[in-house]
Design an enzyme around this catalytic site. Structure first.
Site, PDB file in Angstrom:
ATOM      1  N   GLN A  14       0.810  -1.221   0.000  1.00  0.00           N
ATOM      2  CA  GLN A  14       0.000   0.000   0.000  1.00  0.00           C
ATOM      3  C   GLN A  14       0.841   1.267   0.000  1.00  0.00           C
ATOM      4  O   GLN A  14       0.536   2.226  -0.717  1.00  0.00           O
ATOM      5  CB  GLN A  14      -0.960  -0.008   1.186  1.00  0.00           C
ATOM      6  N   ASP A  39      14.927  -8.811  -5.134  1.00  0.00           N
ATOM      7  CA  ASP A  39      14.779  -9.784  -4.048  1.00  0.00           C
ATOM      8  C   ASP A  39      15.731  -9.408  -2.919  1.00  0.00           C
ATOM      9  O   ASP A  39      16.956  -9.535  -3.062  1.00  0.00           O
ATOM     10  CB  ASP A  39      15.077 -11.190  -4.559  1.00  0.00           C
ATOM     11  N   ALA A  63       9.320  -4.859   2.978  1.00  0.00           N
ATOM     12  CA  ALA A  63       9.543  -5.476   4.285  1.00  0.00           C
ATOM     13  C   ALA A  63       8.787  -6.788   4.391  1.00  0.00           C
ATOM     14  O   ALA A  63       7.815  -7.030   3.668  1.00  0.00           O
ATOM     15  CB  ALA A  63       9.102  -4.533   5.408  1.00  0.00           C
ATOM     16  N   THR A 104       8.875   0.730  12.165  1.00  0.00           N
ATOM     17  CA  THR A 104       7.574   0.458  12.755  1.00  0.00           C
ATOM     18  C   THR A 104       7.486   0.803  14.238  1.00  0.00           C
ATOM     19  O   THR A 104       8.498   0.841  14.946  1.00  0.00           O
ATOM     20  CB  THR A 104       7.242  -1.044  12.586  1.00  0.00           C
ATOM     21  N   ASP A 105       6.266   1.010  14.698  1.00  0.00           N
ATOM     22  CA  ASP A 105       6.002   1.205  16.117  1.00  0.00           C
ATOM     23  C   ASP A 105       6.246  -0.060  16.935  1.00  0.00           C
ATOM     24  O   ASP A 105       6.409  -0.002  18.158  1.00  0.00           O
ATOM     25  CB  ASP A 105       4.551   1.666  16.313  1.00  0.00           C
ATOM     26  N   TYR A 128       8.909  -9.959  14.518  1.00  0.00           N
ATOM     27  CA  TYR A 128       8.797  -8.904  13.512  1.00  0.00           C
ATOM     28  C   TYR A 128       9.421  -7.610  14.012  1.00  0.00           C
ATOM     29  O   TYR A 128      10.244  -6.986  13.334  1.00  0.00           O
ATOM     30  CB  TYR A 128       7.323  -8.695  13.151  1.00  0.00           C
ATOM     31  N   LYS A 132      12.793  -5.597  12.598  1.00  0.00           N
ATOM     32  CA  LYS A 132      12.779  -4.201  12.150  1.00  0.00           C
ATOM     33  C   LYS A 132      13.740  -3.346  12.972  1.00  0.00           C
ATOM     34  O   LYS A 132      14.402  -2.448  12.432  1.00  0.00           O
ATOM     35  CB  LYS A 132      11.355  -3.631  12.243  1.00  0.00           C
ATOM     36  N   TRP A 153       0.179   1.554  12.081  1.00  0.00           N
ATOM     37  CA  TRP A 153      -1.220   1.304  11.738  1.00  0.00           C
ATOM     38  C   TRP A 153      -1.577   1.910  10.374  1.00  0.00           C
ATOM     39  O   TRP A 153      -2.562   2.642  10.225  1.00  0.00           O
ATOM     40  CB  TRP A 153      -2.134   1.862  12.826  1.00  0.00           C
TER      41      TRP A 153
END
Length: 329
Positions: A14, A39, A63, A104-105, A128, A132, A153
Site C-alpha cells: 500500500q 529480491d 519489508a 515500525t512502532d 517482527y 525491524k 497502523w
C-alpha cells in the site's frame, strides 16, 4: 529538478503503491521494484539491479510484515528486514546518495504510558519488531546519514490493512469483535507517502546531516483497534451501508502467535520541528479513504452500497481482522 530516478524498494504494497502514484502526479522520475525484480534476500541481485538503474536516492518500503508468521519464520524476517535493508543502505552509501528506510512502532514493548519519542529505548515483543529494530541499527551503521521513519497502523484503499479488513467483515459477519486494549496512531498511506517524498526532495537539496537519524511520523491522534473499527463502521453508516454489531474484547481474548504492545503511540513532534511536516488527524484521513472505497457520505445512496460490494468482492476474508491489521507496513 530531479533528473535521475528515485528507486522505491517495494511495488505492490500500500505505501509503495501510494509513493509511485504520487511521484507520477508530481512528475518525479521513480522506479518501484517488487520482489520479482529486487529480491532483498539475494545481495548479488540487489547490487546489479541498483547499478542498472543508477538512482539519485533509494526509499525502502519493502519489508516482511506477516507479524504472526514471523514467529515461525524468524530467519526470513531478519533476512528481509535487516539484511536486505542494510544491503540497500550500503549500496546507497557507496554511491553517495540519500537513503530513506521505513520502520515500525512495534520496536517498542508498550510499557510506557505516554507516546513514544525517538529517545525512548526500544524493546520489541515479537520477532517482527526485533527484525525491524535490527534493520534500523544496521541501516544507520551502514549509512550514517540515512533517514529512518517509524510509522504505525498504516491503511489505504489498496493492499492488506485494517480498514479493508473491517469492510470485508462488515459484508460477511453480523458481529465483529475487535481488541480494545491496544493503542496506536492510524496513519494514511497516502499522507505518509506525500511526507516521504517531501523528505526525499529535501534530502537531495539540503545538508544531509539535517535529515539523518530516526523520526516518528504518524497520523495525528490516537485510538484503540476497537475505536478505529468504530470510526470505520460509523463512516459506513453515513454512506448508506449497514454496519455489523461491534464488540470489544481484550488481547487475552484474542490469542495470537506474536505479542502486541498495549501502547504503540508515537510522538511525531520531532518530524514536525525538523521537516515542518504534520500529518492530518487520522479521522480526517479515514474519511478520505472511505470516500474512495465506499463513496461519499449519502445515507440514501444505494449506489454506494452496490459499488462498495463490487469493489470489495475480491478482498480476502481474513478470519482475524486484528491480525491482518498488525501486518501494517
Amino acid at each position: 529538478m530531479i533528473e535521475q530516478s528515485i528507486l522505491i524498494a517495494g511495488r505492490n504494497g500500500q505505501l509503495a503503491t501510494c509513493l509511485r502514484h504520487l511521484a507520477a502526479l508530481r512528475g518525479l522520475p521513480a522506479v518501484a521494484l517488487g520482489r520479482e525484480e529486487l529480491d532483498l534476500e539475494v545481495r548479488e541481485g540487489i547490487d546489479r539491479t541498483v547499478a542498472s538503474i543508477g538512482p539519485c536516492m533509494i526509499i525502502n518500503v519493502a519489508a516482511y510484515t506477516a507479524v504472526d508468521q514471523a514467529e515461525s519464520e524468524v530467519g526470513k524476517a531478519f533476512r528481509i528486514n535487516r539484511d536486505g535493508a542494510v544491503a540497500l543502505a550500503d549500496i546507497a552509501w557507496q554511491r553517495n546518495i540519500p537513503f530513506i528506510h521505513l520502520s515500525t512502532d512495534y520496536v517498542f514493548d508498550g510499557a510506557k504510558q505516554e507516546a513514544y519519542d525517538e529517545a525512548d529505548v526500544p524493546a520489541p515483543l515479537n520477532a517482527y519488531g526485533a527484525s525491524k529494530l535490527a534493520g534500523e541499527a544496521a541501516v544507520l551503521a551502514a549509512h550514517p546519514l540515512a533517514t529512518v521513519i517509524r510509522s504505525s497502523w498504516i491503511y489505504s484503499p489498496v493492499g492488506s490493512n485494517f480498514v479493508r479488513t473491517m469492510l470485508r467483515l462488515a459484508e460477511t459477519r453480523p458481529i465483529v469483535k475487535v481488541v480494545c486494549d491496544q493503542q496506536g496512531n492510524p496513519t494514511s498511506a497516502a499522507e505518509l507517502a506525500a511526507a516521504l517524498l517531501q523528505i526525499a526532495e529535501r534530502s537531495l537539496t539540503d545538508d544531509r546531516r539535517t535529515v539523518a537519524g530516526i523520526f516518528h511520523l504518524t497520523g495525528q491522534g490516537a485510538t484503540t483497534w476497537h475505536g478505529f473499527a468504530e470510526a470505520i463502521f460509523n463512516g459506513l453508516s453515513r454512506r448508506g451501508v449497514q454496519p455489523p454489531t461491534l464488540e470489544a474484547i481484550t488481547t487475552d481474548q484474542h490469542p495470537c502467535a506474536a505479542r502486541r504492545p498495549p501502547n504503540s503511540r508515537l510522538d511525531s513532534s520531532k518530524a514536525e520541528r525538523v521537516f515542518g511536516i504534520r500529518l492530518p488527524a487520522w479521522r480526517q484521513s479515514l474519511e478520505t479513504c472511505l470516500d474512495q472505497l465506499v463513496g461519499e457520505g449519502d445515507p440514501d445512496a444505494e449506489g454506494n452500497r452496490a459499488g462498495w460490494r463490487q469493489r470489495n468482492a475480491s478482498l480476502p476474508d481474513h478470519a482475524r481482522g486484528q491480525q491482518a491489521a498488525a501486518a501494517h507496513l
